[in-house]
Design a protein around this motif. Structure first.
Motif, PDB file in Angstrom:
ATOM      1  N   GLU A 188      19.822  24.824  35.500  1.00 13.91           N
ATOM      2  CA  GLU A 188      20.286  26.209  35.510  1.00 13.91           C
ATOM      3  C   GLU A 188      21.112  26.548  36.749  1.00 13.91           C
ATOM      4  OE1 GLU A 188      19.807  28.133  32.832  1.00 13.91           O
ATOM      5  OE2 GLU A 188      18.846  26.355  31.969  1.00 13.91           O
ATOM      6  N   SER A 189      21.288  25.598  37.659  1.00 15.57           N
ATOM      7  CA  SER A 189      22.068  25.857  38.867  1.00 15.57           C
ATOM      8  C   SER A 189      23.502  26.235  38.523  1.00 15.57           C
ATOM      9  CB  SER A 189      22.087  24.624  39.776  1.00 15.57           C
ATOM     10  OG  SER A 189      20.928  24.533  40.553  1.00 15.57           O
ATOM     11  N   ILE A 190      24.010  27.254  39.211  1.00 13.47           N
ATOM     12  CA  ILE A 190      25.415  27.617  39.047  1.00 13.47           C
ATOM     13  C   ILE A 190      26.253  26.833  40.054  1.00 13.47           C
ATOM     14  CG2 ILE A 190      24.914  29.887  38.092  1.00 13.47           C
ATOM     15  CD1 ILE A 190      25.499  31.083  40.864  1.00 13.47           C
ATOM     16  N   VAL A 191      27.484  26.512  39.673  1.00  2.97           N
ATOM     17  CA  VAL A 191      28.341  25.644  40.472  1.00  2.97           C
ATOM     18  C   VAL A 191      29.728  26.265  40.589  1.00  2.97           C
ATOM     19  CG1 VAL A 191      29.441  23.372  40.593  1.00  2.97           C
ATOM     20  CG2 VAL A 191      27.081  23.564  39.775  1.00  2.97           C
ATOM     21  N   ALA A 192      30.326  26.149  41.781  1.00  5.16           N
ATOM     22  CA  ALA A 192      31.711  26.570  41.990  1.00  5.16           C
ATOM     23  C   ALA A 192      32.434  25.513  42.815  1.00  5.16           C
ATOM     24  CB  ALA A 192      31.781  27.926  42.690  1.00  5.16           C
ATOM     25  N   PHE A 193      33.719  25.308  42.498  1.00  6.42           N
ATOM     26  CA  PHE A 193      34.548  24.345  43.216  1.00  6.42           C
ATOM     27  C   PHE A 193      35.689  25.103  43.888  1.00  6.42           C
ATOM     28  CE2 PHE A 193      32.701  22.014  39.606  1.00  6.42           C
ATOM     29  CZ  PHE A 193      32.089  20.957  40.273  1.00  6.42           C
ATOM     30  N   ASN A 194      35.832  24.929  45.198  1.00 11.32           N
ATOM     31  CA  ASN A 194      36.781  25.719  45.972  1.00 11.32           C
ATOM     32  C   ASN A 194      38.109  24.990  46.209  1.00 11.32           C
ATOM     33  OD1 ASN A 194      37.777  27.805  47.646  1.00 11.32           O
ATOM     34  ND2 ASN A 194      37.120  26.693  49.459  1.00 11.32           N
ATOM     35  N   PRO A 195      39.232  25.533  45.716  1.00  9.10           N
ATOM     36  CA  PRO A 195      40.535  24.918  45.956  1.00  9.10           C
ATOM     37  C   PRO A 195      41.174  25.336  47.278  1.00  9.10           C
ATOM     38  CG  PRO A 195      40.819  26.804  44.530  1.00  9.10           C
ATOM     39  CD  PRO A 195      39.335  26.702  44.810  1.00  9.10           C
ATOM     40  N   GLY A 196      40.495  26.211  48.038  1.00  8.75           N
ATOM     41  CA  GLY A 196      41.058  26.759  49.271  1.00  8.75           C
ATOM     42  C   GLY A 196      41.317  28.244  49.116  1.00  8.75           C
ATOM     43  N   VAL A 197      42.035  28.803  50.084  1.00  8.78           N
ATOM     44  CA  VAL A 197      42.316  30.237  50.075  1.00  8.78           C
ATOM     45  C   VAL A 197      43.278  30.587  48.945  1.00  8.78           C
ATOM     46  CG1 VAL A 197      43.337  32.155  51.354  1.00  8.78           C
ATOM     47  CG2 VAL A 197      41.884  30.498  52.535  1.00  8.78           C
ATOM     48  N   VAL A 198      42.796  31.384  48.005  1.00  9.59           N
ATOM     49  CA  VAL A 198      43.618  31.896  46.900  1.00  9.59           C
ATOM     50  C   VAL A 198      43.226  33.351  46.708  1.00  9.59           C
ATOM     51  CG1 VAL A 198      44.269  31.665  44.479  1.00  9.59           C
ATOM     52  CG2 VAL A 198      43.647  29.619  45.784  1.00  9.59           C
ATOM     53  N   TYR A 210      31.181  30.066  38.347  1.00 11.29           N
ATOM     54  CA  TYR A 210      31.708  31.242  39.033  1.00 11.29           C
ATOM     55  C   TYR A 210      32.883  30.826  39.910  1.00 11.29           C
ATOM     56  CZ  TYR A 210      28.952  29.731  43.172  1.00 11.29           C
ATOM     57  OH  TYR A 210      28.422  29.030  44.239  1.00 11.29           O
ATOM     58  N   THR A 211      33.720  31.785  40.263  1.00 12.01           N
ATOM     59  CA  THR A 211      34.895  31.464  41.065  1.00 12.01           C
ATOM     60  C   THR A 211      34.498  31.305  42.526  1.00 12.01           C
ATOM     61  OG1 THR A 211      35.476  33.797  41.448  1.00 12.01           O
ATOM     62  CG2 THR A 211      36.391  32.727  39.487  1.00 12.01           C
ATOM     63  N   LYS A 224      42.731  40.009  38.372  1.00 11.10           N
ATOM     64  CA  LYS A 224      43.528  40.295  37.179  1.00 11.10           C
ATOM     65  C   LYS A 224      42.968  39.547  35.980  1.00 11.10           C
ATOM     66  CE  LYS A 224      47.827  41.176  39.702  1.00 11.10           C
ATOM     67  NZ  LYS A 224      49.261  40.810  39.862  1.00 11.10           N
ATOM     68  N   ARG A 225      43.234  40.123  34.795  1.00 10.21           N
ATOM     69  CA  ARG A 225      42.787  39.535  33.527  1.00 10.21           C
ATOM     70  C   ARG A 225      41.273  39.310  33.516  1.00 10.21           C
ATOM     71  NH1 ARG A 225      47.695  36.464  34.341  1.00 10.21           N
ATOM     72  NH2 ARG A 225      49.350  37.334  33.033  1.00 10.21           N
ATOM     73  N   SER A 226      40.551  40.263  34.090  1.00  6.46           N
ATOM     74  CA  SER A 226      39.089  40.169  34.089  1.00  6.46           C
ATOM     75  C   SER A 226      38.528  40.843  32.839  1.00  6.46           C
ATOM     76  CB  SER A 226      38.508  40.838  35.331  1.00  6.46           C
ATOM     77  OG  SER A 226      38.812  42.215  35.350  1.00  6.46           O
ATOM     78  N   TYR A 227      37.376  40.347  32.394  1.00  5.33           N
ATOM     79  CA  TYR A 227      36.708  40.921  31.237  1.00  5.33           C
ATOM     80  C   TYR A 227      35.211  40.787  31.433  1.00  5.33           C
ATOM     81  CZ  TYR A 227      35.186  41.690  26.427  1.00  5.33           C
ATOM     82  OH  TYR A 227      34.549  42.165  25.302  1.00  5.33           O
ATOM     83  N   GLU A 228      34.529  41.928  31.507  1.00  5.45           N
ATOM     84  CA  GLU A 228      33.080  41.972  31.692  1.00  5.45           C
ATOM     85  C   GLU A 228      32.636  41.142  32.887  1.00  5.45           C
ATOM     86  OE1 GLU A 228      31.386  40.846  27.929  1.00  5.45           O
ATOM     87  OE2 GLU A 228      31.624  42.882  27.108  1.00  5.45           O
ATOM     88  N   GLY A 229      33.362  41.283  34.003  1.00  7.12           N
ATOM     89  CA  GLY A 229      32.993  40.597  35.230  1.00  7.12           C
ATOM     90  C   GLY A 229      33.368  39.134  35.290  1.00  7.12           C
ATOM     91  N   LYS A 230      34.229  38.706  34.357  1.00  7.85           N
ATOM     92  CA  LYS A 230      34.612  37.300  34.327  1.00  7.85           C
ATOM     93  C   LYS A 230      36.132  37.142  34.328  1.00  7.85           C
ATOM     94  CE  LYS A 230      30.428  35.775  31.945  1.00  7.85           C
ATOM     95  NZ  LYS A 230      29.867  35.027  30.793  1.00  7.85           N
ATOM     96  N   VAL A 231      36.577  36.014  34.874  1.00 12.86           N
ATOM     97  CA  VAL A 231      37.975  35.603  34.809  1.00 12.86           C
ATOM     98  C   VAL A 231      38.016  34.248  34.121  1.00 12.86           C
ATOM     99  CG1 VAL A 231      39.969  34.843  36.142  1.00 12.86           C
ATOM    100  CG2 VAL A 231      38.730  36.889  36.848  1.00 12.86           C
ATOM    101  N   ILE A 236      33.238  36.438  38.236  1.00  5.76           N
ATOM    102  CA  ILE A 236      34.088  36.774  39.376  1.00  5.76           C
ATOM    103  C   ILE A 236      33.252  36.760  40.650  1.00  5.76           C
ATOM    104  CG2 ILE A 236      35.439  38.596  40.478  1.00  5.76           C
ATOM    105  CD1 ILE A 236      36.213  39.518  37.629  1.00  5.76           C
ATOM    106  N   HIS A 237      33.732  36.019  41.636  1.00  5.14           N
ATOM    107  CA  HIS A 237      33.079  35.943  42.940  1.00  5.14           C
ATOM    108  C   HIS A 237      34.139  35.793  44.024  1.00  5.14           C
ATOM    109  CE1 HIS A 237      31.462  33.429  46.318  1.00  5.14           C
ATOM    110  NE2 HIS A 237      30.601  34.436  46.331  1.00  5.14           N
ATOM    111  N   VAL A 238      33.959  36.517  45.117  1.00  4.61           N
ATOM    112  CA  VAL A 238      34.871  36.468  46.265  1.00  4.61           C
ATOM    113  C   VAL A 238      34.059  36.170  47.513  1.00  4.61           C
ATOM    114  CG1 VAL A 238      36.441  37.819  47.708  1.00  4.61           C
ATOM    115  CG2 VAL A 238      36.550  38.033  45.216  1.00  4.61           C
ATOM    116  N   LEU A 239      34.612  35.363  48.412  1.00  3.45           N
ATOM    117  CA  LEU A 239      33.943  35.005  49.659  1.00  3.45           C
ATOM    118  C   LEU A 239      34.883  35.221  50.839  1.00  3.45           C
ATOM    119  CD1 LEU A 239      31.718  33.554  51.367  1.00  3.45           C
ATOM    120  CD2 LEU A 239      32.846  31.393  50.759  1.00  3.45           C
ATOM    121  N   SER A 240      34.421  35.982  51.841  1.00  8.69           N
ATOM    122  CA  SER A 240      35.176  36.146  53.069  1.00  8.69           C
ATOM    123  C   SER A 240      34.203  36.233  54.240  1.00  8.69           C
ATOM    124  CB  SER A 240      36.083  37.387  53.002  1.00  8.69           C
ATOM    125  OG  SER A 240      37.053  37.347  54.045  1.00  8.69           O
ATOM    126  N   PHE A 241      34.726  36.492  55.450  1.00 11.63           N
ATOM    127  CA  PHE A 241      33.871  36.455  56.634  1.00 11.63           C
ATOM    128  C   PHE A 241      33.938  37.757  57.415  1.00 11.63           C
ATOM    129  CE2 PHE A 241      37.916  34.314  57.376  1.00 11.63           C
ATOM    130  CZ  PHE A 241      38.411  34.900  58.535  1.00 11.63           C
TER     131      PHE A 241
END
Length: 302
Positions: A188-198, A210-211, A224-231, A236-241
């Motif tokens: 059940e673990s969720i996984v995301a792969f990061n391509p860098g800053v986008v 998740y993104t 953009k082009r989101s639907y019910e919290g998804k792309v 949809i997930h955002v990470l910053s500092f």
């Protein structure tokens, strides 16, 4: 993640602590630091802010890691750089007492600052297939995943800079086998792969949940082009500092700015994670606790 709305990330890395604390890290010092990490105190702070989950680093470029891994030591030839204490297991237990989920962070490549490990693991930096390395890395990930089981709820893999060359293959190793290794202990673990800053939220592969969402300038977030919290079907997930840079420095935003950035994501039914510096003992300094607590009170409010 959509229900949690926002979370906290912590970078606890040997080379970063060396710079912050002006020390030279050795295996003895690393184990001392890990042994003194206050998981109960950090978990209580996270709960008090209102965050719903935490992302925590296993390790990165130094070759030092916060939990044992026999496969890593065997394949890398480096013994002693994996801590004796399993900080991830202990942190998970402390967080679960507070109702907080744990996601772990790991690079998708070898530790760049450890030339011995990188060579032994067959890593070649740059746009290369790295088939031997990926098989080794998946074996290392699989051991951690099976060690922790449902103590962890997800993975965030950094540095997937050449997805077409390394992971979009019909035969393993590929995105499918990479994700399967991460889920070996908890399907059940969720996984995301990061391509860098986008700045525009996007999904890299159907094999993630998740993104990754890395941005250094959250004022440029574009959903953009989101639907019910998804792309493209992924959460949809955002990470910053919050600090001057990742894991370091004083706060760079006011509470109103942080809340504004966060609400842009939350109102799109997404989740946002704020990387937050911690002290050597693992606790968040007061200025950041204050900002995060204010976010917890106002997150999702228009």
């Amino acid at each position: 993640m959509k229900k949690a709305r926002w979370g906290i990330m912590v970078h606890y890395l040997a080379d970063w602590r060396s710079r912050t604390d002006s020390i030279t890290t050795t295996t003895a010092i690393w184990n001392e630091m890990i042994n003194q990490f206050d998981v109960e105190g950090l978990a209580k702070q996270v709960k008090e802010t209102g965050a719903g989950y935490m992302i925590f680093t296993i390790g990165q470029n130094s070759g030092y890691f916060v939990a044992p891994n026999k496969t890593y030591e065997r394949l890398s030839g480096n013994k002693g750089k994996c801590s004796q204490r399993d900080l991830i297991a202990d942190l998970s237990a402390a967080l679960k007492k507070q109702g907080i989920e744990l996601i772990v962070y790991l690079p998708s490549g070898a530790p760049a600052g450890d030339s011995v490990a990188a060579k032994a693991l067959k890593w070649e930096n740059g746009p290369h297939a790295n088939l031997e390395f990926q098989r080794n890395w998946e074996a290392i990930i699989r051991e951690w995943s099976q060690r922790w089981g449902n103590k962890i709820n997800g993975w965030w893999f950094d540095g997937c800079y050449w997805p077409n060359i390394m992971y979009r293959n019909e035969k393993a190793p590929n995105f499918a086998s990479f994700a399967a290794a991460a889920r070996a202990g908890n399907p059940e673990s969720i996984v995301a792969f990061n391509p860098g800053v986008v700045y525009r939220t996007l999904s890299l592969t159907p094999y993630e949940d998740y993104t990754a969402g890395e941005v250094d300038k959250p004022e440029f977030i574009s959903i953009k082009r989101s639907y019910e919290g998804k792309v493209d079907g992924k959460q949809i997930h955002v990470l910053s500092f919050l600090g001057r840079t990742w894991g370091m420095g004083d706060p760079r935003f006011t509470s109103d700015q942080i809340i504004g950035f966060s609400n842009q994501v939350i109102q799109a039914e997404g989740a946002i994670t704020w990387d937050t510096p911690v002290q050597r003992n693992g606790l968040i300094a007061a200025p950041f606790v204050q900002l995060l607590t204010e976010l917890g009170k106002r997150a999702g409010n228009k």
